[in-house]
Design a protein around this motif. Sequence first.
Motif, mmCIF file in Angstrom:
data_model
loop_
_atom_site.group_PDB
_atom_site.id
_atom_site.type_symbol
_atom_site.label_atom_id
_atom_site.label_comp_id
_atom_site.label_asym_id
_atom_site.label_seq_id
_atom_site.Cartn_x
_atom_site.Cartn_y
_atom_site.Cartn_z
ATOM 1 N N THR A 1 -33.596 -8.451 -7.235
ATOM 2 C CA THR A 1 -33.567 -8.374 -5.773
ATOM 3 C C THR A 1 -33.403 -6.940 -5.280
ATOM 4 N N CYS A 2 -32.826 -6.095 -6.090
ATOM 5 C CA CYS A 2 -32.570 -4.705 -5.682
ATOM 6 C C CYS A 2 -33.868 -3.912 -5.664
ATOM 7 N N LEU A 3 -34.794 -4.303 -6.536
ATOM 8 C CA LEU A 3 -35.979 -3.478 -6.751
ATOM 9 C C LEU A 3 -36.903 -3.499 -5.547
ATOM 10 N N GLY A 4 -36.846 -4.551 -4.742
ATOM 11 C CA GLY A 4 -37.647 -4.610 -3.535
ATOM 12 C C GLY A 4 -37.386 -3.401 -2.652
ATOM 13 N N CYS A 5 -36.168 -2.945 -2.634
ATOM 14 C CA CYS A 5 -35.832 -1.768 -1.833
ATOM 15 C C CYS A 5 -35.785 -0.503 -2.675
ATOM 16 N N HIS A 6 -35.169 -0.595 -3.854
ATOM 17 C CA HIS A 6 -34.893 0.633 -4.591
ATOM 18 C C HIS A 6 -36.004 1.075 -5.514
ATOM 19 N N ALA A 7 -37.084 0.284 -5.611
ATOM 20 C CA ALA A 7 -38.165 0.718 -6.484
ATOM 21 C C ALA A 7 -39.366 1.222 -5.707
ATOM 22 N N THR B 1 -26.405 -3.764 4.635
ATOM 23 C CA THR B 1 -27.342 -4.268 3.630
ATOM 24 C C THR B 1 -26.716 -4.252 2.249
ATOM 25 N N MET B 2 -26.129 -3.125 1.891
ATOM 26 C CA MET B 2 -25.586 -3.009 0.545
ATOM 27 C C MET B 2 -24.287 -3.789 0.391
ATOM 28 N N ASN B 3 -23.487 -3.913 1.448
ATOM 29 C CA ASN B 3 -22.296 -4.759 1.374
ATOM 30 C C ASN B 3 -22.727 -6.184 1.033
ATOM 31 N N GLY C 1 -17.687 0.143 -4.493
ATOM 32 C CA GLY C 1 -17.320 0.551 -3.138
ATOM 33 C C GLY C 1 -17.951 -0.348 -2.092
ATOM 34 N N TYR C 2 -19.228 -0.690 -2.281
ATOM 35 C CA TYR C 2 -19.898 -1.604 -1.348
ATOM 36 C C TYR C 2 -19.273 -2.990 -1.442
ATOM 37 N N ARG C 3 -18.937 -3.415 -2.656
ATOM 38 C CA ARG C 3 -18.397 -4.767 -2.831
ATOM 39 C C ARG C 3 -17.034 -4.913 -2.162
ATOM 40 N N THR D 1 -36.542 2.342 10.313
ATOM 41 C CA THR D 1 -36.867 3.260 9.243
ATOM 42 C C THR D 1 -35.623 4.014 8.797
ATOM 43 N N TYR D 2 -35.174 3.722 7.631
ATOM 44 C CA TYR D 2 -34.076 4.507 7.082
ATOM 45 C C TYR D 2 -34.334 4.782 5.609
ATOM 46 N N HIS D 3 -33.734 5.805 5.165
ATOM 47 C CA HIS D 3 -33.962 6.242 3.804
ATOM 48 C C HIS D 3 -33.255 5.318 2.817
ATOM 49 N N SER E 1 -15.077 -0.484 0.839
ATOM 50 C CA SER E 1 -14.617 0.883 1.076
ATOM 51 C C SER E 1 -15.799 1.795 1.381
ATOM 52 N N ARG E 2 -16.991 1.378 0.979
ATOM 53 C CA ARG E 2 -18.183 2.094 1.386
ATOM 54 C C ARG E 2 -18.982 1.143 2.283
ATOM 55 N N LYS E 3 -19.287 1.555 3.486
ATOM 56 C CA LYS E 3 -19.862 0.631 4.466
ATOM 57 C C LYS E 3 -21.364 0.815 4.631
ATOM 58 N N ALA F 1 -22.078 5.575 -14.276
ATOM 59 C CA ALA F 1 -20.758 5.645 -13.648
ATOM 60 C C ALA F 1 -20.887 5.781 -12.137
ATOM 61 N N TYR F 2 -21.871 6.561 -11.690
ATOM 62 C CA TYR F 2 -22.081 6.752 -10.263
ATOM 63 C C TYR F 2 -22.515 5.446 -9.596
ATOM 64 N N ILE F 3 -23.481 4.758 -10.214
ATOM 65 C CA ILE F 3 -23.985 3.501 -9.662
ATOM 66 C C ILE F 3 -22.871 2.456 -9.627
HETATM 67 C C1 HEC Z 1 -32.794 -4.461 1.800
HETATM 68 C C2 HEC Z 1 -32.871 -3.248 1.005
HETATM 69 C C3 HEC Z 1 -31.877 -3.073 -0.157
HETATM 70 C C4 HEC Z 1 -31.601 -3.958 -1.164
HETATM 71 C C5 HEC Z 1 -32.171 -5.364 -1.402
HETATM 72 C C6 HEC Z 1 -30.656 -3.285 -2.033
HETATM 73 N N1 HEC Z 1 -30.360 -2.047 -1.549
HETATM 74 FE FE1 HEC Z 1 -29.122 -0.665 -2.438
HETATM 75 N N2 HEC Z 1 -29.303 0.527 -0.816
HETATM 76 C C7 HEC Z 1 -30.137 0.314 0.275
HETATM 77 C C8 HEC Z 1 -29.888 1.351 1.282
HETATM 78 C C9 HEC Z 1 -30.590 1.474 2.632
HETATM 79 C C10 HEC Z 1 -28.876 2.206 0.744
HETATM 80 C C11 HEC Z 1 -28.204 3.417 1.407
HETATM 81 C C12 HEC Z 1 -26.904 2.912 1.999
HETATM 82 C C13 HEC Z 1 -25.975 4.003 2.453
HETATM 83 O O1 HEC Z 1 -26.440 4.936 3.114
HETATM 84 O O2 HEC Z 1 -24.773 3.900 2.135
HETATM 85 C C14 HEC Z 1 -28.554 1.673 -0.574
HETATM 86 C C15 HEC Z 1 -27.639 2.251 -1.448
HETATM 87 C C16 HEC Z 1 -27.452 1.875 -2.768
HETATM 88 C C17 HEC Z 1 -26.682 2.599 -3.748
HETATM 89 C C18 HEC Z 1 -25.958 3.926 -3.537
HETATM 90 C C19 HEC Z 1 -26.945 5.043 -3.833
HETATM 91 C C20 HEC Z 1 -26.380 6.410 -3.585
HETATM 92 O O3 HEC Z 1 -27.138 7.380 -3.798
HETATM 93 O O4 HEC Z 1 -25.218 6.555 -3.214
HETATM 94 C C21 HEC Z 1 -26.736 1.901 -4.908
HETATM 95 C C22 HEC Z 1 -26.091 2.263 -6.238
HETATM 96 C C23 HEC Z 1 -27.527 0.718 -4.654
HETATM 97 N N3 HEC Z 1 -27.954 0.738 -3.345
HETATM 98 C C24 HEC Z 1 -27.807 -0.275 -5.577
HETATM 99 C C25 HEC Z 1 -28.377 -1.506 -5.254
HETATM 100 C C26 HEC Z 1 -28.362 -2.657 -6.116
HETATM 101 C C27 HEC Z 1 -27.799 -2.666 -7.523
HETATM 102 C C28 HEC Z 1 -28.972 -3.666 -5.442
HETATM 103 C C29 HEC Z 1 -29.164 -5.111 -5.889
HETATM 104 C C30 HEC Z 1 -27.963 -5.857 -6.229
HETATM 105 C C31 HEC Z 1 -29.393 -3.144 -4.155
HETATM 106 N N4 HEC Z 1 -28.990 -1.847 -4.075
HETATM 107 C C32 HEC Z 1 -30.113 -3.857 -3.195
HETATM 108 C C33 HEC Z 1 -31.052 -0.732 0.403
HETATM 109 C C34 HEC Z 1 -31.079 -1.877 -0.396
#
Ligand code: HEC
Length: 107
Positions: free
Chosen positions: A36-42, A82-84, A72-74, A52-54, A77-79, A64-66
Amino acid sequence: MIKRTLTGLAASGLAALSMAALAEGDAAAGRTAAETCLGCHAVETYFNVYPTYHVPKVGGQSAAYIEAALKGYRDGSRKHDTMNANAANLTDQDIANIAAFFASQGR
Ligand code: HEC
């Protein structure tokens, strides 16, 4: 006396085992968990369509960073809404696996 020593040994053995389990993420399991993560992060350009956001590139980041970012998202503490939501249901093992997978990518 003997009993206490054995208990102590067993406890430290368990601690060592669980530390190893946390440190060793399984990248193959992480690949599945990260589906599910790859839809956004790949995506090549690392921008989503609207709003539009980066989207940061996580492939090739250190595990360790990831791991720290996801925890933090879980715990909130990091807001970032989407990622929460994406991190809310991950277990420590999921996070270790996902971190191992992404760390092995993009190098
Ligand atoms: C709908 C799009 C979307 C999905 C799905 C998504 N992410 Fe993200 N992710 C983002 C965005 C946008 C940010 C930047 C958030 C911020 O600025 O804090 C982010 C941030 C992150 C970061 C922090 C990167 C950094 O450089 O600090 C990590 C790690 C991460 N995502 C991992 C994941 C993982 C693992 C999953 C799946 C469980 C996931 N993401 C699913 C959009 C997404």
